[in-house]
Design a protein around this motif. Structure first.
Motif: not given
Lengths: 294, 294
Positions: A258-284
């Motif tokens: 559950a934590a992994y899916v949430k993190a895939r939808a809200n990427r906080k790695d240094d690179f990201f400026i604007r986390p998507a706040g969402g993820v599609d089924l095949c990107n998790a």
């Protein structure tokens, strides 16, 4: 100019003292009980003649008759000396013994039922939590991504990158499992609920996805000399226990997942400026790892 | 056993007397006024030394400063003798002159603004009509797929298969356009609104997607000898008019395009048992064709 890194799919940073926040940190920190070893007879091991091993995890929970066929075909060495004969860009790689007249092994059901979706009964679903363009909702069950129609109580295994399906002709019962394909492009979700999805490539997809594209219609190779020979396809359970491949899949009902899916939808790695706040089924993609040594 | 066809992306049936119903039939039947010729200075033509031509359509409506940089770099022959140095499976191919100390051409803006999204003002949007996991809504504008946030009135070009973006370092203004990447896997939509998307490969993606995968972290090639040399990158407008590539894109405000998207979401080709009733933004690629001879 420094190498431009873009987004690491796997973060390379060493374990930091802080709580895990990126998807890869969460996977690395997941406890042992978040992992389940895949049974050896659910691993299909394909070795290419020119080198390269592809390992496929089968999905008996979703397509039991097709998976039993594939297991029987592997035990009968059906694909030894078969070949990859179709590579269509942004679509599929397909292999088998196209147009073969060899009789099917006795254990193979020649006209399997259309196992394109199943009842949600008995599935323990972790909802994706974000909208899906293809099904009323989406989530994960028994370690697999699924489309869900709660109105009719059905779930289907989806065509994500690397997922393996059974080639068939126009009639639904024409695919025995002898001709298989793997997705090598954007998820062709329009195939969901129209073909039996039977598993996913969990190692070695690059041996197939980097093959030359076929130049005939639908990516078929023009000349038989272009076909890519397969040395053997066997179940891991039929290989010597020492040294055979073994993998673990993350429990999709675990807090770590559950934590992994949430993190895939809200990427906080240094690179990201604007986390998507969402993820599609095949990107998790459900995390898979080699079984750790004792 | 007949060849198992799976789903033709382009139907092979000859024009039938009935009304067009499949996506490819609709595209083939679209009237001339549904097509617009892409300006020659918006086509970037990359020739690989070992053979293979990749044609990229640029998107000045979405990333004008980055696109102007790329046009200036092409005119200065920046990428002649550059190389592809990264191929990461199910992710990106990346090329340029990584770690080069060559001075940038004078016309290049060294620190371009973060053109990761734009105002929806002036965009004529055709809504996709199905949910999107990444943005409040999705659609098509000026011939391109876009994510739309109508609350703040912004739209972003999306990372679909074949789409081209500008590699950058951690700081947003570090990508000049000299290092580019193209998507060769499932759409990495989490990159949307985090990187400048500047165009899409409209021909020849297979010359990049079939390259051997890099074995270093993030798919970088380990040895410089593995790099794939680029012979030249030029704008079609700088090539002799006779024989230079020319393409047309379907008008995304045309009735033909609306019919096409609807058909992609409700596939009625003979193969389909259960049309999805939906399609995701990257599975309805905007139709492109070579400009027909007069």
């Amino acid at each position: 100019m420094r190498p431009l890194m873009l987004i690491p799919l796997l973060a390379l940073t060493a374990a930091a003292p802080k709580a895990p926040t990126t998807p890869s940190e969460i996977v690395a920190a997941a406890p042992e009980n978040a992992w389940a070893t895949i049974p050896a007879d659910e691993l299909l091991v394909m070795d290419l003649q020119k080198g390269g091993r592809v390992v496929i995890q089968l999905a008996p929970a979703f397509a039991p008759v097709h998976v039993a066929n594939i297991q029987a075909l592997a035990r009968a060495h059906w694909w030894d000396k078969a070949s990859i004969y179709r590579v269509q860009d942004n679509y599929v790689v397909q292999w088998g013994k196209n147009e073969s007249k060899d009789p099917l092994p006795a254990a193979v059901v020649a006209k399997p039922p259309a196992e394109y979706w199943r009842s949600t009964q008995g599935l323990w679903v972790h909802p994706l939590g974000y909208p899906d363009a293809y099904e009323p909702s989406a989530g994960f069950a028994q370690g697999w991504p699924v489309g869900i129609d709660s109105k009719d109580g059905t779930a289907n295994l989806v065509h994500c990158y690397g997922y393996v399906g059974v080639g068939r002709d126009l009639a639904p019962d024409t695919g025995t499992g002898g001709e298989l394909y793997a997705v090598i492009g954007h998820a062709p979700r329009h195939l969901d609920r129209n073909i039996a999805v039977v598993g996913r490539v969990i190692s070695g997809i690059e041996s197939m996805s980097s093959l030359p594209r076929g130049t005939e219609a639908l990516g078929f190779y023009k000349e038989r000399s272009q076909d890519v020979p397969i040395a053997s396809v066997q179940l891991a359970s039929d290989m010597p226990a020492a040294g055979r491949p073994s993998y673990q899949v993350m429990d999709t009902t675990s807090p770590a997942f559950a934590a992994y899916v949430k993190a895939r939808a809200n990427r906080k790695d240094d690179f990201f400026i604007r986390p998507a706040g969402g993820v599609d089924l095949c990107n998790a993609p459900v995390p898979i790892r080699p079984t750790p040594a004792d």
